[in-house]
Design an enzyme around this catalytic site. Structure first.
Site, mmCIF file in Angstrom:
data_model
loop_
_atom_site.group_PDB
_atom_site.id
_atom_site.type_symbol
_atom_site.label_atom_id
_atom_site.label_comp_id
_atom_site.label_asym_id
_atom_site.label_seq_id
_atom_site.Cartn_x
_atom_site.Cartn_y
_atom_site.Cartn_z
ATOM 1 N N ALA A 13 0.966 -1.230 -0.080
ATOM 2 C CA ALA A 13 -0.012 -0.082 0.070
ATOM 3 C C ALA A 13 0.844 1.217 0.097
ATOM 4 O O ALA A 13 0.698 2.299 -0.821
ATOM 5 C CB ALA A 13 -0.988 -0.069 1.263
ATOM 6 N N ARG A 23 3.863 10.072 -9.434
ATOM 7 C CA ARG A 23 3.462 10.220 -11.037
ATOM 8 C C ARG A 23 2.597 11.390 -11.374
ATOM 9 O O ARG A 23 2.775 11.892 -12.556
ATOM 10 C CB ARG A 23 2.937 8.848 -11.444
ATOM 11 C CG ARG A 23 4.068 7.757 -11.802
ATOM 12 C CD ARG A 23 3.076 6.653 -12.707
ATOM 13 N NE ARG A 23 2.037 5.935 -12.025
ATOM 14 C CZ ARG A 23 2.330 5.000 -11.122
ATOM 15 N NH1 ARG A 23 3.276 4.571 -10.706
ATOM 16 N NH2 ARG A 23 0.896 4.662 -10.721
ATOM 17 N N CYS A 44 2.964 -12.841 0.536
ATOM 18 C CA CYS A 44 2.463 -13.981 0.248
ATOM 19 C C CYS A 44 3.455 -15.006 -0.334
ATOM 20 O O CYS A 44 2.843 -16.179 -0.386
ATOM 21 C CB CYS A 44 1.286 -13.687 -0.972
ATOM 22 S SG CYS A 44 0.137 -12.603 -0.236
ATOM 23 N N ASN A 307 -2.793 -3.069 -2.615
ATOM 24 C CA ASN A 307 -2.177 -2.457 -3.948
ATOM 25 C C ASN A 307 -3.032 -1.206 -4.180
ATOM 26 O O ASN A 307 -2.834 -0.112 -4.556
ATOM 27 C CB ASN A 307 -1.794 -3.145 -4.634
ATOM 28 C CG ASN A 307 -0.260 -3.918 -4.718
ATOM 29 O OD1 ASN A 307 0.669 -3.307 -4.882
ATOM 30 N ND2 ASN A 307 -0.202 -5.084 -4.031
ATOM 31 N N TYR A 428 -14.931 -22.748 -24.626
ATOM 32 C CA TYR A 428 -15.013 -24.171 -24.531
ATOM 33 C C TYR A 428 -14.051 -24.889 -25.344
ATOM 34 O O TYR A 428 -13.870 -24.513 -26.575
ATOM 35 C CB TYR A 428 -16.549 -24.738 -25.082
ATOM 36 C CG TYR A 428 -16.320 -26.194 -25.212
ATOM 37 C CD1 TYR A 428 -16.062 -27.273 -24.437
ATOM 38 C CD2 TYR A 428 -16.820 -26.581 -26.444
ATOM 39 C CE1 TYR A 428 -15.939 -28.551 -24.837
ATOM 40 C CE2 TYR A 428 -16.996 -27.993 -26.850
ATOM 41 C CZ TYR A 428 -16.542 -28.769 -26.072
ATOM 42 O OH TYR A 428 -16.522 -30.209 -26.446
#
Lengths: 455, 455
Positions: A13, A23, A44, A307, A428
């Site tokens: 974050a 930016r 993670c 994020n 499919y």
């Protein structure tokens, strides 16, 4: 003089906020302070670092402090802990953990991205040596060193995602793992059938799982955790203990500064990620957020959300008015060959939120029955039986279950009914899906339970 | 007297219609007539039967005639060709292809599910022995026998899905394959970058591909295809020729009966799958359908659509008023390790439909960068730059691209903008996705091209 932005916390974050703000408004003078020795690391990925699949801590790091400073123009300091926020003076006190030196830094705008810390259950002995958590890179390095010192056995307290992923990694490293989960079943947000399937999958791989049983005490030898004792009085020898009992927001600083706190002590923010102080934003695992379906406040700390919220907070600090719409709580985890994914509300949550919620569950192969290598996908849909609105979805099976739950997350976000899901035009081909995708099979089962057919 | 329903065609659409009608209205007296020797077969599995991954034709059959008759109560006749429809008398003439005997059967309601037939390009020699198609099980049996007679080389005319899948299977069987595609690139609905990637993937596996080059003539020896000659005058020796140049609706019967035909001669039906005759429904690869986004008529024959339309037609024959909402044209195919998926409109289609369509393309790994085994996913989004509405999506990469394109198909169905897609709460775990899923990376790129930011 240039406007000063200080960001507290240098992971998902915080760095998203700093980078986005720079930016949008390059003239901002931004500094990021991170308490630990690493920024921008993939928390993670820690189980896979411990397990050895990932060799070096730096492999988990997306951007280092040098790049932040030189490429992005954002001085970023590791081992720098913000110890207090003075909202009146608009300053923060920052301690250099290497030198002990403390300095006061003025700010015009402040972003708090202090994340979360592992919850420590009130068990005697929990603070002993040999009791580990897995949240920071330093945690990972300590734990990996222990595992590599020829650990043969481990006890994991709590069956959260990190605990289960680590159970996999430790087992694959030759460590014998026992999990104690105090709740009656693993991953209790899942349908009981799925919890049972997760348990059986772990047991099939040699992990011992005790549900409905916490650890009463951690017993030590020379100050180091050596046994756990259950409430029933049994003791189990172990080389180390890992605690995976959830996290709580790291909101101490914010609380001391008098910012409004909410659920579980998480920082209260508005949709623009602004706290109760108009010059302070907060984002990531330290904030309370809105459930996308119900609009109710929830505390759902996830890397994806951190994020996104960081980016939103950063843009708004720079003058924007972007909003965070809410969290569905979409998650996936891999435990050996089993992938477990979920999104939206569980049946209990949906009923508690006032929906006339029911669920339906199907099992269907993930490719054409005649194409070799197919695996069962199980999908559970939670929906309102009055309106047919889809409220939640869970799945267990092969890797492709992740994409299927993402489809259902998208459907929930758009307010689709199970009837509409049943009409989706999905791809499919025999190696990829059956002609009726498991999603459609689940939806067509659900349609039968909707009271007043909309069509 | 019981109402009589006759269904012409015993594959996806026909059997879905018959089965659904019987479930809704068990008193219906239903008969299904199928010209070929097989019902309910997975035509999309035929390349894998030819390649040997699937051993027996019966493995492709989901339900056989005996089960239809005994379990579902629907007499179903193979080798029975309906040769004409008499709408005035409400009868069909049916020829038993085994005995030559022809009988007249009365109907109250009729479902036409005659499917499609392969298009035969007007090439001299195209009707020779040794020129194959792959549409029916019988086609597959013939082709497999040829491949197994130690075929060493094959020429494939046309680069459709079946052609590419068969190129894979033949290559894996040790046959040297050359594809001639008359159009300037393979799978021309794809972005040119993707077409090129498909071509390079085929070449990497030893398949020779000529684009922008048709076959001028098929030359024979003893009446059997032996060489192909290009427009440039080169000749290439081959053990057999396979034609994969698309299909056309098998609407001859319907046309002779005076039913309204549309695009490419496909049968025109309303949203309830009813033809211009109120007692006749049609469904599957023989009908024209509605594009879901534009509402314009299209001819997009797909197995998924055929099944859905069959179910709708069957329910409506039995008194329902279910509607087919339209087709996105979601498809996926696997060629060696490359998965290619798409949904919605291509850039050209979107522009032709009047949208101010633009596209954006990204490449992103399908799992966390530090987790081993990740593969690039490339995603192309087609959207309206005025409104941001998502109109189409294409992807190339690992198997997980299928799920990602399904997410985008769902988003398109719901009319989502790229801004809304960018906010989706998708699942994340290092073995399954990066923290910003490729979908989100693509959407965030797209957002930058939208003229008036909605937010």
């Amino acid at each position: 003089m240039a406007e000063k932005l200080i960001v507290i916390g240098g992971t998902a974050a915080g760095l998203s906020a700093a980078s986005k703000a720079k930016r949008v408004k390059p003239e901002l003078e931004i500094q990021v302070f991170e308490k630990s020795g690493y920024i921008s690391y993939g928390a993670c990925g820690l189980p896979y670092f411990v397990g050895g699949m990932i060799a070096e801590p730096d492999d988990l790091v997306a951007v280092n402090a040098e790049t932040m400073r030189n490429k992005r123009g954002i001085p970023t300091w590791i081992h720098h802990e913000v110890t207090s926020i003075n909202r009146g003076e608009k300053t923060v006190a920052v301690k250099n953990l290497d030198t002990g030196e403390e300095r006061i830094h003025p700010y015009d705008k402040l972003v708090i991205a202090t994340g979360a810390v592992p919850a420590a259950p009130p068990i005697p002995g929990i603070h002993s040596e040999g009791v580990y958590y897995l949240r920071t890179v330093e945690d990972g390095i300590r734990l990996k060193a222990t595992v590599q010192r020829e650990a043969k056995s481990a006890v994991i307290i709590g069956g959260g995602f990190i605990g289960l992923e680590l159970a996999e990694e430790l087992t694959l490293s030759g460590v014998s793992v026992t999990i104690f989960e105090q709740l009656p079943r693993l991953l209790p947000f899942l349908d009981p059938v799925f919890s049972q399937s997760v348990l059986e999958n772990l047991e099939r791989h040699g992990v011992k799982v005790h549900t409905g049983t916490g650890v009463a005490e951690i017993l030590t030898q020379d100050g180091r955790a050596r046994w756990v004792r259950t409430p029933q009085g049994e003791t189990l020898e172990t080389d180390f203990v890992l605690v995976s009992a959830g996290v709580k927001p790291a909101s101490g600083l914010a609380g001391q500064a008098g910012l409004t706190l909410g659920l579980k002590g998480a920082i209260v923010v508005d949709d623009e990620m602004r706290t109760s102080d108009p010059d302070i934003w907060a984002c990531g695992d330290c904030v309370q957020m809105k459930q996308l379906i119900t609009g109710e406040p929830v505390y759902v700390p996830l890397g994806t959300t951190a994020n996104k919220q960081g980016r939103i907070a950063g843009g708004n600090v720079a003058g924007g008015h972007d909003t965070f719409k809410g969290v569905l709580g979409s998650t996936v985890t891999k435990v050996f060959e089993q992938y477990i994914a979920s999104t939206g509300l569980s049946l209990e949550q949906a009923q508690a939120a006032g929906y006339q919620a029911v669920s339906t569950m199907i099992t269907k192969m993930d490719r054409a029955s005649y194409y070799p290598g197919g695996r069962d996908n199980q999908i559970c849909l939670i929906f309102d039986r009055k309106t047919g609105r889809l409220l939640g979805a869970q799945g267990i099976g092969s890797e492709s279950i992740a994409g299927r739950i993402n489809v259902l997350a998208t459907a929930i976000t758009c307010g689709m009914t199970v009837e509409a899901v049943n009409e989706l035009d999905l791809v499919y081909a025999p190696p990829v899906a059956p002609v009726y995708d498991p999603i459609l099979i689940a939806a067509s089962q659900a349609v039968k339970k909707v009271e007043k057919q909309v069509k």
